[in-house]
Design an enzyme around this catalytic site. Structure first.
Site, short mmCIF file in Angstrom:
data_model
loop_
_atom_site.label_atom_id
_atom_site.label_comp_id
_atom_site.label_asym_id
_atom_site.label_seq_id
_atom_site.Cartn_x
_atom_site.Cartn_y
_atom_site.Cartn_z
N GLU A 1 42.49 -63.64 65.83
CA GLU A 1 43.35 -64.01 66.97
C GLU A 1 42.52 -64.62 68.09
OE1 GLU A 1 46.03 -60.91 68.21
OE2 GLU A 1 46.76 -62.07 69.92
N ASP B 1 52.40 -54.37 66.54
CA ASP B 1 52.59 -53.55 67.75
C ASP B 1 52.94 -54.46 68.93
OD1 ASP B 1 50.12 -54.67 68.20
OD2 ASP B 1 49.12 -52.81 68.79
N SER B 2 52.99 -55.77 68.67
CA SER B 2 53.57 -56.71 69.64
C SER B 2 55.02 -56.34 69.93
CB SER B 2 53.48 -58.15 69.12
OG SER B 2 54.02 -58.24 67.81
N ASP C 1 51.74 -52.35 61.62
CA ASP C 1 50.60 -52.31 62.52
C ASP C 1 50.32 -50.87 62.95
OD1 ASP C 1 48.67 -53.84 63.69
OD2 ASP C 1 49.99 -54.81 65.16
N LYS D 1 47.75 -52.50 59.25
CA LYS D 1 46.77 -53.36 59.93
C LYS D 1 46.15 -52.59 61.08
CE LYS D 1 47.92 -56.86 62.89
NZ LYS D 1 47.19 -56.43 64.12
N GLU E 1 43.02 -52.96 64.38
CA GLU E 1 42.18 -53.86 65.18
C GLU E 1 40.76 -53.30 65.27
OE1 GLU E 1 43.96 -54.45 69.03
OE2 GLU E 1 45.87 -55.13 68.19
O1 KIV Z 1 51.01 -57.18 66.88
C1 KIV Z 1 51.06 -58.34 66.43
O2 KIV Z 1 52.11 -58.99 66.40
C2 KIV Z 1 49.81 -58.92 65.95
C3 KIV Z 1 49.83 -60.38 65.64
C4 KIV Z 1 49.83 -61.17 66.88
C5 KIV Z 1 48.73 -60.75 64.74
O3 KIV Z 1 48.85 -58.25 65.84
#
Ligand code: KIV
Length: 267
Positions: free
Chosen positions: A184, A46-47, A85, A115, A117
């Site tokens: 992280e 989600d970056s 994500d 993924k 969080e």
């Molecule tokens: O969203 C992302 O790119 C991440 C990484 C920094 C692990 O969660």
């Protein structure tokens, strides 16, 4: 060991003490280039909200956007292990809502895993996803979706109590069925202790040298933003400078009528 193709290969890599390389990706062209390398796996993070869309946090990212980018990345890297994500609030409302969102992501993108969080609060969600045959990657330490709660993009787990909670959360995520854990912005010793304690591999970003693998954001690694220089980052290229000078040269050649040349024209 050849490149990772399924969740069992992650455990095998850890057992063989073979570090795992992960990179984020959001688009077709970079996915194609990544697929030409030996990098083990791709995270459509989600970056994307910050690195690609220019938001000031990851919070605005939607399920639709993750589906859009993951599907594109899958087209560029058809045989790679891809993790999608889960955006902010896509797994927070209820287990049912999470299953619906993740079902869409898995069906519509061809991702291999998702993924999320967070720690103990998300154990029921992780268990439900695993039960639904959706492999889950955990993410502890700096969890950017909690930026307003954390108060900044800072190292997490320095205090004894927070360190203890992170260790417990890591264990709980593993027991709930997560097959991989991102750490992280965590002190190196804490990341080393968690990595030694868990059977599943850890993937670090700003978490030191003793994780079972590393992940970086592709635009950071390639040096796209010359103003972003955190301590944990190693820039493997200066794409900002390279792209800017190519674009400037193109402009200068157009105004000077140097481009197009004889070889670029049709007769
Ligand atoms: O969203 C992302 O790119 C991440 C990484 C920094 C692990 O969660």
């Amino acid at each position: 060991m050849p490149r990772i193709t399924n969740i069992n290969d992650f455990k095998k890599a850890k057992a063989e003490k073979r570090p795992i390389s992960m990179i984020t990706c959001y688009d077709y062209q970079f996915a194609r280039i990544i697929a030409e390398t030996e990098i083990d796996c791709i995270l459509v993070g989600d970056s994307v909200g910050m690195a690609f869309a220019g938001y000031s946090s990851t919070l605005p990212v939607t399920v639709e956007q993750i589906i859009y980018h993951t599907e594109i990345v899958r087209r560029g890297a058809p045989n790679m292990f891809i993790i999608a994500d889960l955006p902010f609030m896509s797994y927070h409302v209820s287990v049912e809502d999470t299953l619906r969102n993740c079902g869409r992501i898995m069906k519509e993108t061809g991702a291999n895993a998702v993924k999320l969080e967070g720690g103990r609060d998300f154990v029921p969600v992780v268990e439900a996803l695993v039960k639904a045959s959706i492999p889950v990657v955990g993410h502890l330490g700096l969890t950017p979706q909690s930026i307003h709660k954390l108060g900044g993009y800072t190292v997490q787990g320095r205090e004894d109590e927070k360190r203890k909670i992170m260790i417990e959360d890591a264990k709980m995520l593993e027991e709930a069925g997560a097959f991989l854990l991102v750490l992280e912005m965590v002190p190196e010793q804490l990341a080393a202790d968690i990595s030694a304690m868990l059977k599943i591999p850890t993937i670090g970003i700003g978490a030191g040298r003793h994780c079972d693998g590393q992940v970086l954001v592709i635009t950071d690694l390639l040096g796209m933003d010359d103003s972003f220089n955190p301590k944990f980052l190693k820039k493997y290229a200066n794409m900002h400078g390279m792209v800017r000078s190519a674009l400037q040269q193109y402009h200068e050649e157009v105004v000077a009528r140097v481009f197009p040349e004889e070889k670029n024209v049709f007769k």
